[in-house]
Design a protein around this motif. Sequence first.
Motif, short mmCIF file in Angstrom:
data_model
loop_
_atom_site.label_atom_id
_atom_site.label_comp_id
_atom_site.label_asym_id
_atom_site.label_seq_id
_atom_site.Cartn_x
_atom_site.Cartn_y
_atom_site.Cartn_z
N ALA A 166 -34.40 57.40 9.53
CA ALA A 166 -35.54 57.32 8.61
C ALA A 166 -36.71 56.56 9.23
CB ALA A 166 -35.11 56.65 7.31
N VAL A 167 -36.44 55.43 9.89
CA VAL A 167 -37.55 54.67 10.45
C VAL A 167 -38.19 55.42 11.62
CG1 VAL A 167 -36.71 52.41 9.69
CG2 VAL A 167 -36.00 53.30 11.93
N THR A 168 -37.38 56.16 12.37
CA THR A 168 -37.94 56.92 13.50
C THR A 168 -38.79 58.08 13.00
OG1 THR A 168 -35.94 56.36 14.75
CG2 THR A 168 -37.39 58.03 15.68
N VAL A 169 -38.30 58.79 11.99
CA VAL A 169 -39.08 59.88 11.40
C VAL A 169 -40.35 59.33 10.77
CG1 VAL A 169 -39.11 61.63 9.59
CG2 VAL A 169 -37.09 61.38 11.05
N ALA A 170 -40.25 58.16 10.11
CA ALA A 170 -41.43 57.54 9.52
C ALA A 170 -42.47 57.22 10.58
CB ALA A 170 -41.03 56.27 8.76
N SER A 171 -42.00 56.82 11.76
CA SER A 171 -42.93 56.54 12.85
C SER A 171 -43.70 57.80 13.24
CB SER A 171 -42.16 56.01 14.06
OG SER A 171 -43.01 55.88 15.18
N ASP A 172 -42.98 58.92 13.37
CA ASP A 172 -43.63 60.18 13.74
C ASP A 172 -44.62 60.62 12.67
OD1 ASP A 172 -42.39 60.39 16.13
OD2 ASP A 172 -40.94 61.91 15.54
N ILE A 173 -44.18 60.57 11.41
CA ILE A 173 -45.04 61.05 10.32
C ILE A 173 -46.24 60.14 10.13
CG2 ILE A 173 -45.15 61.48 7.84
CD1 ILE A 173 -42.23 62.36 7.97
N GLY A 174 -45.99 58.82 10.11
CA GLY A 174 -47.09 57.88 9.92
C GLY A 174 -48.11 57.96 11.04
N GLY A 175 -47.61 58.07 12.28
CA GLY A 175 -48.52 58.18 13.42
C GLY A 175 -49.30 59.48 13.40
N TYR A 176 -48.63 60.55 13.01
CA TYR A 176 -49.28 61.86 12.98
C TYR A 176 -50.42 61.88 11.94
CZ TYR A 176 -49.79 66.94 12.57
OH TYR A 176 -50.29 68.21 12.54
N ILE A 177 -50.11 61.43 10.73
CA ILE A 177 -51.11 61.46 9.66
C ILE A 177 -52.29 60.54 9.98
CG2 ILE A 177 -51.54 60.89 7.25
CD1 ILE A 177 -48.70 61.79 6.63
N ALA A 178 -51.98 59.31 10.41
CA ALA A 178 -53.06 58.37 10.73
C ALA A 178 -53.88 58.86 11.91
CB ALA A 178 -52.47 56.99 11.03
N GLY A 179 -53.22 59.48 12.89
CA GLY A 179 -53.95 60.00 14.05
C GLY A 179 -54.89 61.12 13.68
N LEU A 199 -50.91 54.60 16.18
CA LEU A 199 -49.89 53.56 16.35
C LEU A 199 -49.83 52.65 15.14
CD1 LEU A 199 -47.81 52.04 18.04
CD2 LEU A 199 -49.70 50.78 19.12
N ALA A 200 -50.99 52.29 14.60
CA ALA A 200 -51.01 51.45 13.39
C ALA A 200 -50.34 52.17 12.23
CB ALA A 200 -52.45 51.10 13.04
N GLY A 201 -50.60 53.47 12.09
CA GLY A 201 -49.94 54.24 11.03
C GLY A 201 -48.43 54.26 11.20
N SER A 202 -47.98 54.38 12.45
CA SER A 202 -46.54 54.35 12.72
C SER A 202 -45.92 53.02 12.31
CB SER A 202 -46.28 54.59 14.22
OG SER A 202 -46.63 55.89 14.60
N VAL A 203 -46.57 51.93 12.69
CA VAL A 203 -46.03 50.60 12.39
C VAL A 203 -45.97 50.37 10.88
CG1 VAL A 203 -46.44 48.13 12.60
CG2 VAL A 203 -46.77 49.61 14.58
N ALA A 233 -41.00 51.45 15.47
CA ALA A 233 -42.30 52.11 15.67
C ALA A 233 -42.78 51.94 17.10
CB ALA A 233 -43.33 51.55 14.69
N LEU A 234 -42.66 50.73 17.62
CA LEU A 234 -43.11 50.47 18.99
C LEU A 234 -42.27 51.21 20.01
CD1 LEU A 234 -43.83 46.62 18.74
CD2 LEU A 234 -45.47 48.51 18.64
#
Length: 287
Positions: A166-179, A199-203, A233-234
């Motif tokens: 879940a945290v790894t998928v959240a990193s991908d999704i958060g980074g994608y949307i914020a990017g 990166l901030a979105g991923s974190v 995330a990092l």
Amino acid sequence: MEERTAGGSPSGGGRTGRNLPAAIAVGVGLGALVIASLYTVKELFLVVVVAAVGVGVVEMTQAFASRGIRVPVVPVLVSMAAMQAGAYWGGPVWLLGVFVVSVFVLLIWRMFTGGDGEGAGGRTAGYVRDATGSTFLLVYPPLLAGFVALLLAPGDGRDRVIVFIAVTVASDIGGYIAGVLFGKHQLTVISPKKTWEGLAGSVVACTVVGAWLVTWLFDGRLWQGALIGALAALLATVGDLIESMIKRDLGIKDLGTILPGHGGLMDRLDSLVTTLVPVWLLMTVFF
């Protein structure tokens, strides 16, 4: 997963540069397969892991071959399956032991196969190159993926795996949307589509998901889940960059095409395998 900046050029997927419907459909299908296998028979989930990592190994060996690096795929696949089994039923010591034995097997295997010509001289040609590539491919992804089995082995292993995924998928999704929405400042020339905003979105996404799941599933503290998420995330970003370096060095765009909208299996496993070790370590220490 490489995010797209707001100014990224379209390529079959509009502003995102991806076939987004296909990517979402594949992601949902993979998620359903993971959950169905994980919450039926734990060992069945290991079979799914071995199959997925096995495809990734094949993709990597083919990519290496494009640059003349010969990696014996069958011994690597057998070693990968043995590491999963050793880790699940024997723990970290068995994982390490199987890995070391596998390295020696590959070194000996290359002594009697391959080479650039006939005779002993032909067999020695490229030995260091091939042996180094084989050892690298034994670590990335098979050894790292072995930590999935270590996560799964305890009684609450299913929940540990869910947190990790879940945290790894959240990193991908958060980074994608914020990017896509806010990305303007390039993170690194290694992967030009990655941005500091991504990166901030991923974190943020990882921290929130990690804190939520750890408090819900393990009755842990918010800071423990937040730390797991932030570190994930990092490391997920580092995993993306590592694969970008590999592909740039080999002169290829994608390691495969098996997943519509995503690329190859390794294009999905890159961030997962690099987050495994720290997530396993923190969860072992905390719980």
